[in-house]
Design an enzyme around this catalytic site. Structure first.
Site, PDB file in Angstrom:
ATOM      1  N   TRP A  11       0.809  -1.219   0.000  1.00  0.00           N
ATOM      2  CA  TRP A  11       0.000   0.000   0.000  1.00  0.00           C
ATOM      3  C   TRP A  11       0.844   1.270   0.000  1.00  0.00           C
ATOM      4  CZ3 TRP A  11      -4.163  -1.519   4.259  1.00  0.00           C
ATOM      5  CH2 TRP A  11      -4.877  -2.626   3.788  1.00  0.00           C
ATOM      6  N   LYS A  12       2.149   1.103   0.015  1.00  0.00           N
ATOM      7  CA  LYS A  12       3.077   2.251  -0.061  1.00  0.00           C
ATOM      8  C   LYS A  12       2.606   3.356   0.880  1.00  0.00           C
ATOM      9  CE  LYS A  12       4.405   0.745  -4.642  1.00  0.00           C
ATOM     10  NZ  LYS A  12       4.937   1.054  -5.936  1.00  0.00           N
ATOM     11  N   HIS A  97      12.987  -2.515  -1.589  1.00  0.00           N
ATOM     12  CA  HIS A  97      12.111  -1.993  -2.647  1.00  0.00           C
ATOM     13  C   HIS A  97      12.844  -0.905  -3.432  1.00  0.00           C
ATOM     14  CE1 HIS A  97       8.761  -0.211  -4.742  1.00  0.00           C
ATOM     15  NE2 HIS A  97       8.071  -1.290  -4.462  1.00  0.00           N
ATOM     16  N   GLU A 170      11.139  -7.058  -9.350  1.00  0.00           N
ATOM     17  CA  GLU A 170      10.356  -5.866  -9.702  1.00  0.00           C
ATOM     18  C   GLU A 170      11.205  -4.966 -10.582  1.00  0.00           C
ATOM     19  OE1 GLU A 170       7.072  -4.709  -6.346  1.00  0.00           O
ATOM     20  OE2 GLU A 170       8.651  -3.306  -6.818  1.00  0.00           O
ATOM     21  N   GLY A 176       4.700   1.336 -10.837  1.00  0.00           N
ATOM     22  CA  GLY A 176       3.960   2.596 -10.846  1.00  0.00           C
ATOM     23  C   GLY A 176       2.934   2.673 -11.949  1.00  0.00           C
ATOM     24  N   SER A 214       3.281  -3.058 -12.003  1.00  0.00           N
ATOM     25  CA  SER A 214       2.059  -2.852 -12.795  1.00  0.00           C
ATOM     26  C   SER A 214       1.184  -4.094 -12.906  1.00  0.00           C
ATOM     27  CB  SER A 214       2.402  -2.339 -14.193  1.00  0.00           C
ATOM     28  OG  SER A 214       3.015  -1.076 -14.117  1.00  0.00           O
ATOM     29  N   GLY A 235       1.147  -2.991  -6.288  1.00  0.00           N
ATOM     30  CA  GLY A 235       1.170  -1.651  -5.708  1.00  0.00           C
ATOM     31  C   GLY A 235      -0.183  -0.990  -5.875  1.00  0.00           C
TER      32      GLY A 235
HETATM   33  P1  13P Z   1       2.665  -0.969  -9.026  1.00  0.00           P
HETATM   34  O1  13P Z   1       1.835  -2.237  -8.941  1.00  0.00           O
HETATM   35  O2  13P Z   1       1.921   0.252  -8.683  1.00  0.00           O
HETATM   36  O3  13P Z   1       3.428  -0.912 -10.312  1.00  0.00           O
HETATM   37  O4  13P Z   1       3.760  -1.101  -7.876  1.00  0.00           O
HETATM   38  C1  13P Z   1       4.513  -2.238  -7.807  1.00  0.00           C
HETATM   39  C2  13P Z   1       5.278  -2.210  -6.554  1.00  0.00           C
HETATM   40  O5  13P Z   1       6.137  -1.372  -6.368  1.00  0.00           O
HETATM   41  C3  13P Z   1       4.958  -3.221  -5.536  1.00  0.00           C
HETATM   42  O6  13P Z   1       5.938  -3.287  -4.551  1.00  0.00           O
END
Ligand code: 13P
Length: 255
Positions: A11-12, A97, A170, A176, A214, A235
């Site tokens: 969830w950042k 990360h 990743e 993103g 993504s 993400g």
């Molecule tokens: P997104 O799914 O938004 O590209 O992010 C991936 C991510 O950084 C998961 O740790």
């Protein structure tokens, strides 16, 4: 040879505590039943961990933190230790990360210390690695992955230890919501990772390799169909309850 599927919602810094609680309630209400061995992990930011733990106590959902410090306690202002996370009942922790590696906050050496600290505190580390767009365009993907994996796992040689880590590829340029890596390219990294791990342990062992970058409702099914990819780190789509549930469903259908 791998564990059951693992799907992680990172969830950042997207949500406030009330928003995180609301999201969790939606997820709990809509999550399909999944088998014991499958892991669905929510990784809220630090301040929401206690609240989200409350929300999921009677569910099969697991909790992860997004980072940890490499020392267990001491004068380290602003840091959160693995010891504190373990005491809170957290089971998983993201390490390395790309959003933390950038700007040099985290080198391979720091990632290594954090992986060691996570294992020392009986947390399951989710070890993230991946190349940048420039590195990819320069044809350095394999070199970068090899360096990051070797650096992160420095000093860890036993299959017993190495199998406790979840390996999460990743590619930075895919993170993103830009564009997911294609499955064949991810499978090539899955094979490389497997080679590096087995070489290190000098034997084959069960491990978990997952993909992040993504992942959404449009590509989850094709990722889930690969026998070399055992789950996903999600993400942006993980803070949309319907999307995250549908991604879990895709992995469930292919299990
Ligand atoms: P997104 O799914 O938004 O590209 O992010 C991936 C991510 O950084 C998961 O740790």
């Amino acid at each position: 040879m791998h564990r059951e599927r693992t799907i992680i919602g990172n969830w950042k810094a997207f949500l406030t505590i009330p928003q995180a609680e609301a999201l969790t309630r939606h997820l709990v209400a809509g999550m399909p039943a999944f088998p014991d061995g499958m892991q669905v992990v929510l990784a809220p930011s630090f301040e929401a961990l206690t609240e989200i733990k409350e929300e999921i106590t009677t569910t099969p959902l697991k909790l992860g933190a997004q980072d940890l410090f490499w020392e267990d306690q001491g004068s380290f202002t602003g840091e959160v230790s693995g010891r504190a996370l373990a005491a809170l009942g957290i089971e998983y922790v993201l390490v390395g990360h790309s959003e933390r590696r950038q700007f040099g906050y985290e080198t391979d050496g720091i990632v290594n210390k954090k992986l060691v600290a996570a294992l020392r505190n009986n947390l399951t580390p989710v070890f993230l690695f991946g190349e940048t767009r420039i590195e990819r365009d320069e044809g350095k993907t394999e070199e970068v992955i090899t360096r990051q994996v070797a650096g992160g796992l420095s000093g860890m040689e036993s299959d017993e230890l190495l199998s406790k880590i979840i390996y999460a590829y990743e590619p930075v340029w895919a993170v993103g919501g830009k564009a997911a890596n294609d499955v064949a390219a991810t499978e090539a990294i899955a094979r490389l990772t497997r080679e590096l791990l087995f070489e290190k342990a000098k034997k084959e062992f069960a491990y978990t390799f997952i993909y992040g970058g993504s992942v959404d409702t449009t590509n989850a099914a094709s990722i889930a169909r690969s026998s070399l990819i055992h789950g996903a780190v999600v993400g942006r789509a993980s803070v949309d309850p319907a999307a995250f549930i549908s991604i879990v469903q895709a992995f469930l259908s292919s299990a």
